[in-house]
Design a protein around this motif. Structure first.
Motif, PDB file in Angstrom:
ATOM      1  N   PHE A  22      -1.056  15.787   7.995  1.00  0.00           N
ATOM      2  CA  PHE A  22      -1.323  16.996   7.211  1.00  0.00           C
ATOM      3  C   PHE A  22      -0.374  17.101   6.023  1.00  0.00           C
ATOM      4  O   PHE A  22      -0.778  17.478   4.918  1.00  0.00           O
ATOM      5  N   ALA A  23       0.891  16.754   6.218  1.00  0.00           N
ATOM      6  CA  ALA A  23       1.870  16.796   5.126  1.00  0.00           C
ATOM      7  C   ALA A  23       1.513  15.770   4.049  1.00  0.00           C
ATOM      8  O   ALA A  23       1.635  16.054   2.847  1.00  0.00           O
ATOM      9  N   LEU A  24       1.064  14.584   4.457  1.00  0.00           N
ATOM     10  CA  LEU A  24       0.641  13.583   3.474  1.00  0.00           C
ATOM     11  C   LEU A  24      -0.555  14.084   2.672  1.00  0.00           C
ATOM     12  O   LEU A  24      -0.624  13.901   1.451  1.00  0.00           O
ATOM     13  N   GLU A  25      -1.494  14.718   3.355  1.00  0.00           N
ATOM     14  CA  GLU A  25      -2.659  15.272   2.668  1.00  0.00           C
ATOM     15  C   GLU A  25      -2.240  16.356   1.673  1.00  0.00           C
ATOM     16  O   GLU A  25      -2.722  16.382   0.531  1.00  0.00           O
ATOM     17  N   LEU A  26      -1.346  17.233   2.077  1.00  0.00           N
ATOM     18  CA  LEU A  26      -0.870  18.273   1.164  1.00  0.00           C
ATOM     19  C   LEU A  26      -0.123  17.679  -0.023  1.00  0.00           C
ATOM     20  O   LEU A  26      -0.214  18.195  -1.142  1.00  0.00           O
ATOM     21  N   GLY A  27       0.619  16.595   0.202  1.00  0.00           N
ATOM     22  CA  GLY A  27       1.303  15.914  -0.894  1.00  0.00           C
ATOM     23  C   GLY A  27       0.329  15.358  -1.913  1.00  0.00           C
ATOM     24  O   GLY A  27       0.538  15.480  -3.118  1.00  0.00           O
ATOM     25  N   ILE A  53       0.058  16.556  -5.821  1.00  0.00           N
ATOM     26  CA  ILE A  53       0.121  15.622  -6.951  1.00  0.00           C
ATOM     27  C   ILE A  53      -1.128  15.750  -7.810  1.00  0.00           C
ATOM     28  O   ILE A  53      -1.045  15.806  -9.043  1.00  0.00           O
ATOM     29  N   TYR A  54      -2.299  15.816  -7.183  1.00  0.00           N
ATOM     30  CA  TYR A  54      -3.548  15.971  -7.931  1.00  0.00           C
ATOM     31  C   TYR A  54      -3.532  17.272  -8.740  1.00  0.00           C
ATOM     32  O   TYR A  54      -3.920  17.291  -9.907  1.00  0.00           O
ATOM     33  N   TYR A  55      -3.084  18.356  -8.125  1.00  0.00           N
ATOM     34  CA  TYR A  55      -3.025  19.637  -8.820  1.00  0.00           C
ATOM     35  C   TYR A  55      -2.099  19.558 -10.032  1.00  0.00           C
ATOM     36  O   TYR A  55      -2.452  20.031 -11.119  1.00  0.00           O
ATOM     37  N   ASN A  56      -0.933  18.960  -9.885  1.00  0.00           N
ATOM     38  CA  ASN A  56       0.007  18.864 -10.999  1.00  0.00           C
ATOM     39  C   ASN A  56      -0.544  17.999 -12.127  1.00  0.00           C
ATOM     40  O   ASN A  56      -0.393  18.336 -13.308  1.00  0.00           O
ATOM     41  N   LEU A  57      -1.172  16.870 -11.771  1.00  0.00           N
ATOM     42  CA  LEU A  57      -1.728  15.991 -12.809  1.00  0.00           C
ATOM     43  C   LEU A  57      -2.855  16.671 -13.579  1.00  0.00           C
ATOM     44  O   LEU A  57      -2.901  16.608 -14.807  1.00  0.00           O
ATOM     45  N   HIS A  70      -2.877  17.841 -17.576  1.00  0.00           N
ATOM     46  CA  HIS A  70      -3.954  17.400 -18.478  1.00  0.00           C
ATOM     47  C   HIS A  70      -4.649  18.606 -19.114  1.00  0.00           C
ATOM     48  O   HIS A  70      -4.898  18.625 -20.321  1.00  0.00           O
ATOM     49  N   ALA A  71      -4.927  19.618 -18.318  1.00  0.00           N
ATOM     50  CA  ALA A  71      -5.578  20.813 -18.847  1.00  0.00           C
ATOM     51  C   ALA A  71      -4.663  21.542 -19.825  1.00  0.00           C
ATOM     52  O   ALA A  71      -5.131  22.055 -20.855  1.00  0.00           O
ATOM     53  N   GLN A  72      -3.375  21.593 -19.550  1.00  0.00           N
ATOM     54  CA  GLN A  72      -2.436  22.269 -20.445  1.00  0.00           C
ATOM     55  C   GLN A  72      -2.352  21.546 -21.790  1.00  0.00           C
ATOM     56  O   GLN A  72      -2.334  22.180 -22.841  1.00  0.00           O
ATOM     57  N   ARG A  73      -2.316  20.192 -21.744  1.00  0.00           N
ATOM     58  CA  ARG A  73      -2.298  19.432 -23.000  1.00  0.00           C
ATOM     59  C   ARG A  73      -3.559  19.675 -23.802  1.00  0.00           C
ATOM     60  O   ARG A  73      -3.520  19.855 -25.016  1.00  0.00           O
ATOM     61  N   SER A  74      -4.693  19.684 -23.110  1.00  0.00           N
ATOM     62  CA  SER A  74      -5.966  19.925 -23.777  1.00  0.00           C
ATOM     63  C   SER A  74      -6.014  21.330 -24.366  1.00  0.00           C
ATOM     64  O   SER A  74      -6.486  21.535 -25.482  1.00  0.00           O
TER      65      SER A  74
END
Length: 87
Positions: free
Chosen positions: A54-59, A63-67, A71-75
């Protein structure tokens, strides 16, 4: 510091809340005896593996959320009319 402490308390409560139904499902599905130490060792080791996965899944989700957020912030910064006026 108070905000982090609240998050830790919430995570502990959620973990305890996940453990209680986990005990019930293991005892019903696999006929594990909760009145013996070997039964508890099986339950605790299985729950430990569950928490690691579960911790690996949350990690990965973090990471996906931050990436995607970067990307959205740059756009957004490239197309924002407020940012162009300041330059």
């Amino acid at each position: 510091m108070g905000k982090n402490r609240d998050v830790i308390h919430i995570l502990i409560l959620v973990t305890m809340g996940m453990f209680i139904p986990f005990i019930g499902s293991l005892t019903l599905a696999f006929n594990i005896d909760i009145f013996t130490s070997s039964g508890w060792i099986s339950i605790l080791s299985t729950f430990f593996y569950f928490l690691i996965i579960f911790a690996l899944e949350l990690g990965v989700v973090y990471i996906y959320y931050n990436l995607t957020n970067r990307h959205a912030q740059r756009s957004f910064d490239k197309t924002s009319p407020l940012k162009r006026k300041e330059e």
